[in-house]
Design an enzyme around this catalytic site. Structure first.
Site, PDB file in Angstrom:
ATOM      1  N   ASP A   1       5.660   8.186  62.376  1.00 12.12           N
ATOM      2  CA  ASP A   1       5.876   6.812  61.902  1.00 12.12           C
ATOM      3  C   ASP A   1       5.257   5.813  62.868  1.00 12.12           C
ATOM      4  O   ASP A   1       5.181   4.622  62.564  1.00 12.12           O
ATOM      5  CB  ASP A   1       7.376   6.526  61.780  1.00 12.12           C
ATOM      6  CG  ASP A   1       7.917   6.947  60.420  1.00 12.12           C
ATOM      7  OD1 ASP A   1       7.115   7.209  59.513  1.00 12.12           O
ATOM      8  OD2 ASP A   1       9.156   7.025  60.277  1.00 12.12           O
TER       9      ASP A   1
ATOM     10  N   ASP B   1       9.167  13.190  51.480  1.00  9.68           N
ATOM     11  CA  ASP B   1       9.789  12.797  52.744  1.00  9.68           C
ATOM     12  C   ASP B   1      11.121  13.517  52.952  1.00  9.68           C
ATOM     13  O   ASP B   1      11.698  14.064  52.004  1.00  9.68           O
ATOM     14  CB  ASP B   1       9.997  11.277  52.729  1.00  9.68           C
ATOM     15  CG  ASP B   1       9.911  10.655  54.113  1.00  9.68           C
ATOM     16  OD1 ASP B   1      10.077  11.379  55.099  1.00  9.68           O
ATOM     17  OD2 ASP B   1       9.685   9.436  54.193  1.00  9.68           O
TER      18      ASP B   1
HETATM   19  C1  GLA Z   1       9.961   7.505  56.458  1.00  8.84           C
HETATM   20  C2  GLA Z   1       8.478   7.770  56.433  1.00  8.84           C
HETATM   21  C3  GLA Z   1       7.718   6.487  56.278  1.00  8.84           C
HETATM   22  C4  GLA Z   1       8.155   5.783  55.012  1.00  8.84           C
HETATM   23  C5  GLA Z   1       9.645   5.589  55.037  1.00  8.84           C
HETATM   24  C6  GLA Z   1      10.145   5.051  53.720  1.00  8.84           C
HETATM   25  O1  GLA Z   1      10.334   6.853  57.605  1.00  8.84           O
HETATM   26  O2  GLA Z   1       8.086   8.459  57.592  1.00  8.84           O
HETATM   27  O3  GLA Z   1       6.335   6.715  56.252  1.00  8.84           O
HETATM   28  O4  GLA Z   1       7.772   6.551  53.909  1.00  8.84           O
HETATM   29  O5  GLA Z   1      10.347   6.792  55.297  1.00  8.84           O
HETATM   30  O6  GLA Z   1      11.507   4.877  53.706  1.00  8.84           O
END
Ligand code: GLA
Length: 740
Positions: free
Chosen positions: A549, A479
């Site tokens: 997301d 990420d």
């Molecule tokens: C980001 C990612 C999510 C999740 C969060 C965790 O927003 O896109 O899928 O992994 O971080 O903090």
């Protein structure tokens, strides 16, 4: 050899059965552009395409000649300040403060294959005969600098990749202020620009705007390619549709700052360029230093936008993403993020994994919160060792228990980040990207590590290596959750601060390389607050990315539809999440959530233990269905049928290469009363084959020209297995008759 050089006219012609790309050495030694488009016959000279015309007030190159003006010619890689008043492709300053350059043709090489780009992601071939490369060397003898323009033509595709390398041989340093990867001058401006714009949770929405005199531009100065703009554009003729007409596609194999722009001059000539954003970029070259730009991709279609997208899909699947994962369907996973957020412990995770296994899921992914002392997003980034309060027996023990259930084990990391509340920050505050004496802005309570410094990358590599080495990890979700600010590296001198953002991305690529080499069996999924680094640079390392997301099925229609303009289904992370949805708070049927998520990697993003028995039965069926069809969905030819940006329905389909199998996804977000008769013309079928759909048979020609009947129940024409409601969806599976 599909690249020819005609020495009598000093003309280069790159061509295959789809496209031609023609350039010539101009009378002043610079490289001029003559043509890009549908394939033309090769001939000794294309000089007649060079239009030299006296124009009053033009700045002209040769004394006594009013016809040769750089301002009015199509250029291959235009310079600044010698008569061309449009945007230059590059800008170099010399030690004496001058920005004037004069790069003249010196030599060229034509070779089979495609050389790799050092330290940068790039497209590649399996066999040399799949592509041919032309490298043209131009020299500025005053500056003592060489510029090599590289072009690779893919034999079977209407695609050319390009990049530029600058090599400096002079004793006095020069500074690059701008170095685009691609410039393309087109003789007219009858185009519309198609771009993929958005924001967090609404990534890659399709926007179309006409070109006007002046500059139309977009890009990113955020340090990542961003959810706001994607490093991709199409230029389509106004009449071009999904199935007909001319269009050009441009993509940039890079994950950091970029600029994509089209300048239309007042003679209606269009100048397209893409490359590293010049803002905050400068690169000084001392004697014998060189700089290579990232790769840009140029594609052409005269069969509409679907066809153009398919060329990118083929290129990315076969010539960009890691060979090891080619033709391997994505594992069906469950990710605990929306199921638990930070609130989990070993027991809860094991319970979820047990249920996941019983549903048919193949991979369990433990998301954020397993490391340091992370209970929320304010701490622990940089401390990549297990949080013993949540995982008292450590990571290995958890992973082994999950593996013992018959599931693969996956883990989330965010290796480029640092929390101020972390052991890493307490030990090494200097590792944070920050400008001395200035305030540090945060994003999501976190700060960024100085990945432009190889020592920082090395530190993170060793920490991850140490944590991972004994743990049976099959998958990593990498990420990157914020845009950059106060960018400055305390490890670099003042005159190199303009290199930091590019060096940062090189550091990210380097860490990917090292981790992949050390753990070759791990499948990487990239992520950046959802889809903020959904770019070809990432796909070189990670064959899938978290698309957004936003897991709401109805919002996902637009996101996945827009994403398909550039990227294949196989790349799009798509999960079924809980209802009501956590981002939109919308209730949608489990069937619809599945029907949307099928067109991606497929998985679940919820607490499987919260599912009712009835829901579990549906989930089991969904997973069985996806296992049966995922190869076709993820590797078939994808067609967009009905745009959620233009219509009140959305539809798409995939067709197998042999045209024997196809799957259609049809989505109608809002129910209608007493509605019209509706039909959905399909694409890509064999007109002569008889396809079975739910016990009825139709020839391909009927399905493509009359269409599937999609009228709702009130029309009495549609066989209905589902009640009619809002957020309705239907999947049609088509099989050619001999196979039924
Ligand atoms: C980001 C990612 C999510 C999740 C969060 C965790 O927003 O896109 O899928 O992994 O971080 O903090």
């Amino acid at each position: 050899m599909p690249i020819s050089y005609h020495s009598s006219s000093k003309t280069f012609h790159l061509y295959n059965s789809h496209i031609s790309y023609i350039m010539m050495v101009l009378p002043n030694g610079h490289l001029g552009h003559l043509y890009f488009g549908k394939a033309l016959h090769d001939r000794e000279s294309f000089e007649h395409l060079l239009e030299l015309r006296n124009r009053s007030m033009a700045v002209c190159t040769f004394e006594g000649d009013l016809s040769f003006s750089l301002e009015h010619l199509l250029q291959e890689y235009p310079c600044f300040g010698s008569g061309d008043m449009r945007e230059p492709a590059f800008d170099i300053s010399m030690d004496n403060g001058s920005h004037i350059s004069d790069f003249r043709y010196a030599s060229h090489i034509i070779k089979e294959g495609k050389p790799p780009l050092p330290d940068l992601p790039h497209t590649f071939v399996d066999h040399d005969h799949q592509a041919y490369t032309l490298e043209i060397t131009l020299k500025d003898t005053i500056m003592h600098t060489t510029m090599i323009l590289s072009y690779t033509l893919f034999e079977q595709l209407p695609i050319i990749t390009r990049h530029v390398c600058f090599k400096h041989e002079g004793n006095s340093p020069i500074t690059l202020h701008k170095a685009m990867s691609l410039n393309l001058d087109l003789p007219d401006s009858h185009y519309e620009l198609v771009e993929l714009t958005g924001a967090w949770a609404r990534e890659r929405h399709v926007k179309v705007r006409p070109l006007e005199h002046g500059i139309t531009a977009f890009g990113s100065k955020r340090g990542h390619s961003s959810s706001n703009f994607n490093p991709f554009m199409m230029l389509k003729r106004p009449h071009t549709t999904e199935i007909s007409g001319e269009a050009i596609g441009i993509s940039f194999v890079y994950s950091g700052n970029f600029l994509a722009q089209v300048e239309v001059d007042t003679y209606d000539v269009s100048r397209i360029s893409i490359g590293i954003h010049p803002q905050n970029f400068s690169w000084t070259l001392e004697k014998n230093d060189s700089f290579t730009t990232p790769e840009a991709i140029l594609a052409y279609s005269d069969q509409g936008l679907n066809h153009l997208s398919q060329q990118f899909h083929t290129l990315f699947l076969n010539h960009l993403s890691p060979k090891k994962w080619r033709n391997r369907p994505a594992p069906i996973l469950v990710n605990n993020w929306e199921g638990t957020y930070f609130d989990f412990n070993e027991e809860r995770i094991i319970d979820m994994a047990k249920t996941a296994k019983s549903l048919g899921i193949e991979l369990f992914v433990l998301d954020d919160g397993w490391f340091g002392h992370r209970d929320d997003d304010t701490t622990s980034l940089g401390d990549w060792y297990p949080y013993l309060k949540k995982l008292p027996h450590g990571l290995k023990s958890l992973a082994c228990k999950i593996k013992a259930l018959g599931l693969d084990f996956g883990l989330w990391i965010e290796p480029e980040m640092i929390s101020k509340d972390s052991d890493l920050y307490r030990r090494h505050p200097e590792m944070m990207l920050h400008t001395p004496q200035r305030h540090d802005s945060h994003g999501r309570n976190q700060y960024i590590l100085d990945f432009s410094n190889p020592l920082v990358v090395d530190t993170i590599y060793h920490m991850l290596e140490n944590t991972f080495k004994d743990v049976p990890i099959d998958y990593i979700k990498w990420d990157m959750n914020r845009s950059m600010s106060e960018v400055y590296s305390t490890a670099l001198p003042a005159h190199q601060q303009g290199q930091v953002m590019h060096r940062y991305i090189l550091g990210v690529y380097h860490l990917y390389e090292r981790l992949i080499q050390r753990f070759p069996h791990i499948l990487f999924e990239s992520c950046s607050s959802g889809g903020a680094r959904f770019d070809p640079g990432m796909f070189y390392y990670a064959p899938q990315a978290w698309t957004s997301d936003d897991t709401d099925a109805i919002e996902r229609l637009k996101i996945q539809y827009g994403t398909s303009f550039a990227y294949p289904i196989r790349f799009m992370g798509s999960h079924v999440s809980a209802s009501p949805n956590h981002q939109l708070h919308r209730f949608t049927p489990l069937k619809t959530r599945g029907d949307v998520a099928y067109f991606g990697t497929f998985g679940y993003e919820l607490d499987v233990n919260q599912l009712s028995d009835e829901e579990k039965t549906i989930v089991i069926q969904q997973i069985e269905w996806m296992k049966e069809h995922r190869s076709l969905i993820q590797y078939g030819t994808f067609y967009r049928l009905s745009s959620p940006f233009e219509q009140d329905t959305c539809a798409w389909m995939v067709v197998s290469k042999d045209q024997n199998d196809a799957i259609v996804g049809y989505y109608r977000p809002l129910n209608k009363i007493n509605s019209a008769y509706t039909r959905l013309p399909l694409l890509g079928l064999d007109p002569d084959k008889l396809y079975g759909i739910n016990q009825t048979y139709h020839y391909g020609d009927e399905l493509m020209h009359y269409g599937l009947i999609t009228s709702d129940e009130s029309s009495g024409l549609c066989e209905h297995e589902d009640p009619s409601y809002d957020y309705y969806s239907k999947i049609y599976v088509l099989k050619a008759k001999s196979l039924i």
